[in-house]
Design a protein around this motif. Structure first.
Motif, PDB file in Angstrom:
ATOM      1  N   ALA A  83      10.489 -13.662   7.878  1.00  0.00           N
ATOM      2  CA  ALA A  83      10.874 -14.598   6.820  1.00  0.00           C
ATOM      3  C   ALA A  83       9.967 -15.825   6.822  1.00  0.00           C
ATOM      4  CB  ALA A  83      12.332 -15.021   6.993  1.00  0.00           C
ATOM      5  N   LEU A  84       9.671 -16.353   8.007  1.00  0.00           N
ATOM      6  CA  LEU A  84       8.784 -17.507   8.116  1.00  0.00           C
ATOM      7  C   LEU A  84       7.385 -17.172   7.583  1.00  0.00           C
ATOM      8  CD1 LEU A  84       9.818 -18.897  11.626  1.00  0.00           C
ATOM      9  CD2 LEU A  84      10.215 -19.987   9.411  1.00  0.00           C
ATOM     10  N   ALA A  85       6.916 -15.960   7.897  1.00  0.00           N
ATOM     11  CA  ALA A  85       5.601 -15.539   7.407  1.00  0.00           C
ATOM     12  C   ALA A  85       5.602 -15.460   5.881  1.00  0.00           C
ATOM     13  CB  ALA A  85       5.231 -14.176   8.008  1.00  0.00           C
ATOM     14  N   GLY A  86       6.683 -14.935   5.308  1.00  0.00           N
ATOM     15  CA  GLY A  86       6.787 -14.851   3.859  1.00  0.00           C
ATOM     16  C   GLY A  86       6.838 -16.215   3.199  1.00  0.00           C
ATOM     17  N   ILE A  87       7.595 -17.139   3.800  1.00  0.00           N
ATOM     18  CA  ILE A  87       7.702 -18.495   3.252  1.00  0.00           C
ATOM     19  C   ILE A  87       6.348 -19.198   3.288  1.00  0.00           C
ATOM     20  CG2 ILE A  87       8.745 -20.768   3.591  1.00  0.00           C
ATOM     21  CD1 ILE A  87      11.175 -19.278   4.829  1.00  0.00           C
ATOM     22  N   GLY A  93       0.319 -19.473  -1.660  1.00  0.00           N
ATOM     23  CA  GLY A  93       0.089 -18.894  -2.982  1.00  0.00           C
ATOM     24  C   GLY A  93       0.321 -19.883  -4.106  1.00  0.00           C
ATOM     25  N   VAL A  94       1.440 -20.617  -4.032  1.00  0.00           N
ATOM     26  CA  VAL A  94       1.754 -21.612  -5.058  1.00  0.00           C
ATOM     27  C   VAL A  94       0.751 -22.768  -5.001  1.00  0.00           C
ATOM     28  CG1 VAL A  94       3.473 -23.269  -5.885  1.00  0.00           C
ATOM     29  CG2 VAL A  94       4.192 -21.006  -5.112  1.00  0.00           C
ATOM     30  N   LEU A  95       0.344 -23.152  -3.780  1.00  0.00           N
ATOM     31  CA  LEU A  95      -0.638 -24.231  -3.630  1.00  0.00           C
ATOM     32  C   LEU A  95      -1.966 -23.860  -4.293  1.00  0.00           C
ATOM     33  CD1 LEU A  95      -1.338 -26.988  -2.401  1.00  0.00           C
ATOM     34  CD2 LEU A  95      -2.047 -25.785  -0.312  1.00  0.00           C
ATOM     35  N   ALA A 117      -1.812 -16.110  -7.639  1.00  0.00           N
ATOM     36  CA  ALA A 117      -0.738 -15.207  -8.060  1.00  0.00           C
ATOM     37  C   ALA A 117      -0.673 -13.984  -7.154  1.00  0.00           C
ATOM     38  CB  ALA A 117      -0.959 -14.779  -9.513  1.00  0.00           C
ATOM     39  N   PHE A 118      -1.832 -13.493  -6.708  1.00  0.00           N
ATOM     40  CA  PHE A 118      -1.888 -12.334  -5.816  1.00  0.00           C
ATOM     41  C   PHE A 118      -1.283 -12.678  -4.458  1.00  0.00           C
ATOM     42  CE2 PHE A 118      -4.370  -9.424  -2.961  1.00  0.00           C
ATOM     43  CZ  PHE A 118      -3.847  -8.236  -3.443  1.00  0.00           C
ATOM     44  N   ILE A 119      -1.642 -13.843  -3.909  1.00  0.00           N
ATOM     45  CA  ILE A 119      -1.080 -14.284  -2.625  1.00  0.00           C
ATOM     46  C   ILE A 119       0.429 -14.487  -2.748  1.00  0.00           C
ATOM     47  CG2 ILE A 119      -1.101 -16.099  -0.878  1.00  0.00           C
ATOM     48  CD1 ILE A 119      -3.588 -14.325  -0.907  1.00  0.00           C
ATOM     49  N   PHE A 122       2.216 -11.253  -2.344  1.00  0.00           N
ATOM     50  CA  PHE A 122       2.428 -10.867  -0.949  1.00  0.00           C
ATOM     51  C   PHE A 122       3.704 -11.511  -0.413  1.00  0.00           C
ATOM     52  CE2 PHE A 122      -2.239  -9.916  -0.604  1.00  0.00           C
ATOM     53  CZ  PHE A 122      -2.104  -8.612  -0.149  1.00  0.00           C
ATOM     54  N   ALA A 123       3.867 -12.802  -0.709  1.00  0.00           N
ATOM     55  CA  ALA A 123       5.029 -13.548  -0.218  1.00  0.00           C
ATOM     56  C   ALA A 123       6.325 -12.969  -0.750  1.00  0.00           C
ATOM     57  CB  ALA A 123       4.901 -15.019  -0.622  1.00  0.00           C
ATOM     58  N   VAL A 124       6.353 -12.711  -2.047  1.00  0.00           N
ATOM     59  CA  VAL A 124       7.579 -12.204  -2.666  1.00  0.00           C
ATOM     60  C   VAL A 124       7.931 -10.831  -2.116  1.00  0.00           C
ATOM     61  CG1 VAL A 124       8.598 -11.469  -4.846  1.00  0.00           C
ATOM     62  CG2 VAL A 124       7.255 -13.562  -4.763  1.00  0.00           C
ATOM     63  N   CYS A 125       6.913 -10.009  -1.874  1.00  0.00           N
ATOM     64  CA  CYS A 125       7.155  -8.680  -1.300  1.00  0.00           C
ATOM     65  C   CYS A 125       7.755  -8.798   0.093  1.00  0.00           C
ATOM     66  CB  CYS A 125       5.842  -7.894  -1.250  1.00  0.00           C
ATOM     67  SG  CYS A 125       6.023  -6.211  -0.603  1.00  0.00           S
ATOM     68  N   ILE A 126       7.194  -9.670   0.923  1.00  0.00           N
ATOM     69  CA  ILE A 126       7.711  -9.871   2.274  1.00  0.00           C
ATOM     70  C   ILE A 126       9.154 -10.377   2.230  1.00  0.00           C
ATOM     71  CG2 ILE A 126       7.453 -11.220   4.398  1.00  0.00           C
ATOM     72  CD1 ILE A 126       4.423 -11.271   3.838  1.00  0.00           C
TER      73      ILE A 126
END
Length: 437
Positions: A83-87, A93-95, A117-119, A122-126
Motif C-alpha cells: 500500500a505504501l508503495a502504491g501511495i 505520478g500526480v506530481l 498518467a502512466f505512472i 501503476f499506482a492505481v493498479c497496485i
C-alpha cells in the motif's frame, strides 16, 4: 490499554483505506476531463479526440504491465508495504502531471503529462490489488470485512462522480489559452491526500495475514486459460472496462465540443460536460447500491442479460436520435441537481451508468465460478484485462475523429453485444473434467 491502542490504530487505518478507495477513482477519472484540455490544444489535427483520450489510455495501459506483478508484490512484502508503495507511486505520478503544466500547452508538456498518467496507472493498479483485501483484514473478515468494502466502493463511486465535475468547473470555457495549470487545485488535492495517507499508514502497525500455506504444496496441472468460460470472461472484462470508461469519456468530449451547441446546449459547455459525465458515475453508484440488495435473489447471469440488453437499447436510441431532439436533464453539480438543456443522446447515454454498474462483479463471478485452486491466478489476469479501459475508448475516439461522436458509439454497442453473448452462452463451464481441488 494495548487493545485500545490497536483498535484506535485500526480505525485510523480503515479511514485511510477509505480515502485510498476514493483516490483510486479520483486519479483514474482525472484523465478523461483533462483530455478536454489536450483535445483543444491539438484541435485541427484531425485526431484531436483520440489525442484527448491518450492520457486515459496510458493510465489503463499500466495495468497490462503491473496486474500480475502487483499481486506478487503483495505476497512478497505484505499489505502495508505494498500500500505504501502504491501511495508513493501515486504521488509521483500526480506530481509529474503537475510538472507538465509548467512546460506549457505543447508537445513537450503533453509528453510529460502522458508519462505522469502512466505512472499514476501503476499506482492505481497496485492500490486496487491491496485495498480490498486490506479492508477485509482490518474488518476481521466475514460480514464486517465485506461491509467495509461496500462502504469503500461507495466512496469510490462518489469520487468518480465528483472528479469530472470539479475538473470541468475549473476548466470553465475551453479556449486557446486553457492549460493544465487551470486544474492545479485538483492536482494539489490529490498530492495532499496521497502525502497524508502515506504518513498515517507509515506509523500504524498492521499485521499481514499468513500467506502461501496452501499454495506451497498445491500442484497446478493446468491454468485458468484451460477453462473456456474464463477465457471468454477475460474478453468480456476487457471490453466492459472500455465501455464503462468510453461512454462517459466520449460524452464529455461531445458535450464540451462547441459543435454540440448546435443542438441547443446552453451554458458553459465544458462545465456541463463534466456534470453530465459525473451524473453517469453517480448512476453507477445508484446501480451498485440497488444491485447489492437484489444480488442475493437474482443470479449474475440474469442481471447481465437484463443490463446488457437495456444498455444496447439505450445506445442504439442515442445513435439514432443524436442531437435532433433536446431535453432538460437533471445533472448532479456536486451539491444539488440542476436542469440543463442537452441533446437527448446525452440523457440516454448517462442512463447506461445504471447498466454498467453491476457488470464487473457479474462477469467476475461468472468467469471464476468453478475454477477452484486456479482462482487466485485468474484474479491477476483479470487485473491485466483492465487495460481495455484505455484501448477501447482510444478506438472509439479515433472513429469520432473521422466520423461523428454518435457513430463512434458503435464500439461500446458491439462490446455490450459480446457481453450479452457471454451471459447467454459463453459463461457456461464446459471444462468440468479439469480437477480444481
Amino acid at each position: 490499554m494495548e487493545n485500545n491502542n490497536t483498535q484506535h490504530g485500526n480505525i485510523i487505518a480503515i479511514i485511510t483505506m477509505m480515502f485510498l478507495f476514493a483516490m483510486i477513482s479520483f486519479v483514474t477519472n482525472l484523465a478523461a476531463p483533462i483530455g478536454v484540455i489536450w483535445k483543444n490544444v491539438f484541435s485541427g489535427t484531425g485526431s484531436e479526440n483520440m489525442i484527448g483520450m491518450l492520457g486515459n489510455a496510458m493510465n489503463f495501459l499500466a495495468y497490462l504491465f503491473m496486474g500480475i506483478p502487483a499481486g506478487k508484490l503483495l505476497t512478497k512484502i505484505g499489505y502495508k508495504k505494498t500500500a505504501l508503495a502504491g501511495i508513493a507511486t501515486g504521488f509521483v505520478g500526480v506530481l509529474i502531471q503537475f510538472i507538465s503544466g509548467r512546460f506549457g500547452a505543447d508537445i513537450s508538456g503533453f509528453a510529460i503529462y502522458l508519462f505522469g498518467a502512466f505512472i499514476s496507472g501503476f499506482a492505481v493498479c497496485i492500490l486496487n490489488t491491496v485495498v480490498n483485501p486490506m479492508l477485509n483484514l482490518l474488518g476481521g473478515g466475514g460480514n464486517r470485512g465485506n461491509q467495509l468494502n461496500l462502504i469503500g466502493g461507495t466512496l469510490n463511486s462518489l469520487s468518480g462522480t465528483l472528479t469530472p465535475m470539479l475538473v470541468g468547473a475549473l476548466i470553465g470555457t475551453v479556449t486557446a489559452n486553457t492549460k493544465m495549470a487551470d486544474i492545479n487545485l485538483v492536482l494539489f488535492i490529490a498530492l495532499g491526500v496521497f502525502a497524508m495517507a502515506f504518513i498515517v499508514l507509515l506509523f500504524i502497525p498492521i499485521a499481514d495475514p499468513e500467506m502461501g500455506k496452501t499454495t506451497s504444496n498445491t500442484v497446478f496441472e493446468h491454468s485458468p486459460w484451460a477453462f473456456r468460460h474464463f477465457v471468454l470472461g477475460t474478453i468480456a472484462i476487457f471490453v466492459y472496462v472500455g465501455v464503462e470508461v468510453g461512454i462517459p469519456g466520449t460524452l464529455n468530449f461531445y458535450i464540451s465540443d462547441a459543435s454540440a451547441k448546435g443542438a441547443g446546449l446552453v451554458g458553459n459547455a465544458a462545465a456541463v460536460g463534466g456534470f453530465v459525465a459525473g451524473t453517469y458515475w453517480l448512476l453507477m453508484l445508484v446501480g451498485r447500491f440497488i444491485g447489492s440488495f437484489i444480488g442475493g435473489n437474482v443470479s449474475s447471469r440474469t442481471m447481465m442479460i437484463g443490463t446488457t440488453t437495456l444498455g444496447m437499447v439505450l445506445i442504439i436510441a442515442a445513435m439514432i436520435l443524436g442531437k435532433t431532439t433536446t431535453v432538460s436533464m437533471p445533472v448532479f453539480t456536486g451539491s444539488s441537481f440542476t436542469l440543463v438543456t442537452v441533446p437527448i443522446a446525452a440523457l440516454l447515454l448517462v442512463l447506461c451508468g445504471l447498466c454498467t454498474s453491476i457488470m464487473w462483479s457479474s462477469i467476475f463471478n461468472l468467469a471464476t465460478e468453478g475454477l477452484g485452486k486456479y482462482s487466485a491466478a485468474a484474479s491477476g489476469i483479470f487485473m491485466m484485462m483492465v487495460v481495455g479501459g484505455g484501448l477501447l475508448p482510444l478506438v472509439q475516439n479515433f472513429i469520432a475523429d473521422h466520423s461523428t461522436y454518435m457513430v463512434s458509439y458503435i464500439v461500446p454497442l458491439l462490446a455490450i453485444a459480446f457481453m450479452l453473448y457471454y451471459a447467454l452462452f459463453g459463461s457456461k463451464n464446459v471444462n468440468k473434467e479439469i480437477p480444481i481441488d
